[in-house]
Write a protein that holds these residues in place. Structure first.
Motif, short mmCIF file in Angstrom:
data_model
loop_
_atom_site.label_atom_id
_atom_site.label_comp_id
_atom_site.label_asym_id
_atom_site.label_seq_id
_atom_site.Cartn_x
_atom_site.Cartn_y
_atom_site.Cartn_z
N ALA A 17 0.83 -1.20 0.00
CA ALA A 17 0.00 0.00 0.00
C ALA A 17 0.86 1.26 0.00
O ALA A 17 0.35 2.35 -0.14
CB ALA A 17 -0.93 -0.01 1.21
N LEU A 18 2.18 1.12 0.14
CA LEU A 18 3.07 2.27 0.12
C LEU A 18 3.29 2.79 -1.30
O LEU A 18 3.67 3.94 -1.48
CB LEU A 18 4.45 1.91 0.70
CG LEU A 18 4.52 1.81 2.20
CD1 LEU A 18 5.91 1.32 2.60
CD2 LEU A 18 4.22 3.12 2.84
N GLU A 19 3.08 1.95 -2.30
CA GLU A 19 3.34 2.38 -3.66
C GLU A 19 2.37 3.46 -4.08
O GLU A 19 1.25 3.54 -3.60
CB GLU A 19 3.25 1.18 -4.61
CG GLU A 19 4.40 0.22 -4.41
CD GLU A 19 4.35 -0.94 -5.36
OE1 GLU A 19 3.33 -1.10 -6.06
OE2 GLU A 19 5.34 -1.68 -5.41
N GLY A 20 2.82 4.28 -4.97
CA GLY A 20 1.97 5.37 -5.45
C GLY A 20 1.75 6.38 -4.35
O GLY A 20 2.65 6.70 -3.60
N THR A 21 0.53 6.86 -4.24
CA THR A 21 0.24 7.88 -3.25
C THR A 21 -0.53 7.33 -2.06
O THR A 21 -0.90 8.08 -1.18
CB THR A 21 -0.58 9.01 -3.89
OG1 THR A 21 -1.79 8.45 -4.41
CG2 THR A 21 0.18 9.68 -5.01
N GLN A 22 -0.78 6.03 -2.03
CA GLN A 22 -1.54 5.46 -0.94
C GLN A 22 -0.72 5.42 0.34
O GLN A 22 0.48 5.18 0.31
CB GLN A 22 -1.99 4.04 -1.29
CG GLN A 22 -2.98 4.00 -2.42
CD GLN A 22 -3.41 2.58 -2.73
OE1 GLN A 22 -2.82 1.62 -2.26
NE2 GLN A 22 -4.45 2.45 -3.53
N GLN A 23 -1.38 5.63 1.45
CA GLN A 23 -0.73 5.57 2.75
C GLN A 23 -0.72 4.13 3.24
O GLN A 23 -1.60 3.34 2.91
CB GLN A 23 -1.49 6.45 3.74
CG GLN A 23 -0.82 6.53 5.09
CD GLN A 23 -1.54 7.50 6.01
OE1 GLN A 23 -2.64 7.94 5.73
NE2 GLN A 23 -0.92 7.82 7.11
N ALA A 24 0.28 3.78 4.03
CA ALA A 24 0.34 2.45 4.63
C ALA A 24 -0.88 2.24 5.50
O ALA A 24 -1.38 3.18 6.12
CB ALA A 24 1.62 2.32 5.46
N LYS A 25 -1.38 0.99 5.55
CA LYS A 25 -2.61 0.71 6.28
C LYS A 25 -2.39 -0.30 7.39
O LYS A 25 -1.69 -1.29 7.22
CB LYS A 25 -3.67 0.16 5.32
CG LYS A 25 -4.13 1.16 4.28
CD LYS A 25 -5.20 0.55 3.40
CE LYS A 25 -5.64 1.51 2.32
NZ LYS A 25 -6.68 0.88 1.48
N LEU A 26 -3.06 -0.03 8.51
CA LEU A 26 -3.03 -0.89 9.68
C LEU A 26 -4.44 -1.38 9.96
O LEU A 26 -5.38 -0.58 9.98
CB LEU A 26 -2.52 -0.10 10.90
CG LEU A 26 -2.66 -0.77 12.28
CD1 LEU A 26 -1.74 -1.99 12.39
CD2 LEU A 26 -2.34 0.24 13.37
N LEU A 27 -4.58 -2.69 10.18
CA LEU A 27 -5.86 -3.25 10.60
C LEU A 27 -5.73 -3.70 12.05
O LEU A 27 -4.87 -4.53 12.37
CB LEU A 27 -6.28 -4.43 9.73
CG LEU A 27 -7.59 -5.12 10.13
CD1 LEU A 27 -8.77 -4.15 10.06
CD2 LEU A 27 -7.84 -6.34 9.26
N VAL A 28 -6.56 -3.14 12.92
CA VAL A 28 -6.58 -3.49 14.33
C VAL A 28 -7.77 -4.42 14.56
O VAL A 28 -8.90 -4.04 14.31
CB VAL A 28 -6.73 -2.22 15.21
CG1 VAL A 28 -6.78 -2.59 16.69
CG2 VAL A 28 -5.60 -1.22 14.92
N ILE A 29 -7.48 -5.64 15.03
CA ILE A 29 -8.54 -6.63 15.26
C ILE A 29 -8.60 -6.91 16.75
O ILE A 29 -7.68 -7.51 17.32
CB ILE A 29 -8.28 -7.93 14.47
CG1 ILE A 29 -8.08 -7.63 12.98
CG2 ILE A 29 -9.43 -8.91 14.69
CD1 ILE A 29 -7.55 -8.80 12.17
N ASP A 30 -9.67 -6.44 17.38
CA ASP A 30 -9.87 -6.61 18.82
C ASP A 30 -11.35 -6.39 19.12
O ASP A 30 -11.95 -5.50 18.52
CB ASP A 30 -9.01 -5.61 19.60
CG ASP A 30 -8.86 -5.97 21.06
OD1 ASP A 30 -9.90 -6.12 21.76
OD2 ASP A 30 -7.71 -6.10 21.52
N ASP A 31 -11.90 -7.18 20.01
CA ASP A 31 -13.32 -7.02 20.32
C ASP A 31 -13.60 -5.89 21.31
O ASP A 31 -14.76 -5.59 21.60
CB ASP A 31 -13.94 -8.33 20.82
CG ASP A 31 -13.32 -8.86 22.09
OD1 ASP A 31 -12.23 -8.38 22.48
OD2 ASP A 31 -13.90 -9.76 22.70
N ASP A 32 -12.57 -5.24 21.80
CA ASP A 32 -12.73 -4.10 22.70
C ASP A 32 -12.53 -2.81 21.90
O ASP A 32 -11.41 -2.47 21.50
CB ASP A 32 -11.71 -4.19 23.84
CG ASP A 32 -11.86 -3.10 24.88
OD1 ASP A 32 -12.31 -1.98 24.53
OD2 ASP A 32 -11.52 -3.36 26.04
#
Length: 157
Positions: A17-32
């Motif tokens: 996701a760093l290529e081009g102009t897209q920002q790096a992405k984080l997925l947070v998986i937690d039930d809280d």
């Protein structure tokens, strides 16, 4: 990318996701949801656009719809387990760094890392709850810096 195109994550070809102009992405998986919000803020400070999933089903939808450059994963998500999501990531041939965060005993966190390693996933050092947020931010910054370096040294073509 279409809605149904599987997310290869950061693949061996150097794409991310760093290529081009897209920002790096984080997925947070937690039930809280409150933990999700705190980790999202840390991720944003580390240079990620962050989103979260509070159920296994939400996580699966996100993983199949988007590419992520880092994933944090709780081992206990309601009545489900994070191990189920490790299997999903394996099926996707995911190479994205996965940071396990859990209130489970150390042996369970280590077991999850071992399972992830056996599945050839990029599982990082796990975090216990309550979370050492300063250390987690350092880990996220480290993942982000590694991505930037890999982007610059990735072969063309």
């Amino acid at each position: 990318m279409t809605e149904h195109e599987p997310a290869q994550q950061t693949g061996g070809d150097g794409s991310s996701a760093l290529e081009g102009t897209q920002q790096a992405k984080l997925l947070v998986i937690d039930d809280d949801a409150s933990i999700c919000m705190v980790i999202e803020k840390l991720g944003e400070k580390a240079g990620f656009a962050a989103k979260h999933a509070v159920t296994v089903d939400e996580a699966k939808l996100s993983l199949h719809a988007e590419r992520f450059d880092c994933i944090t994963l709780d081992l206990s998500i309601g009545k489900d387990t994070g191990i189920e999501l490790l299997s999903v990531l394996r099926e996707m041939e995911c190479t994205t760094p996965v940071i396990i965060i859990s209130g489970s005993m150390r042996s369970m966190r280590d077991f999850a890392v071992s399972i992830g390693d056996q599945m050839h996933l990029a599982v990082q050092e796990p975090f216990a709850k309550p979370i050492d947020f300063a250390r987690l931010k350092q880990a996220l910054v480290g993942v982000r810096k590694k991505m930037v370096v890999q982007r610059h040294v990735a072969p063309a073509g």
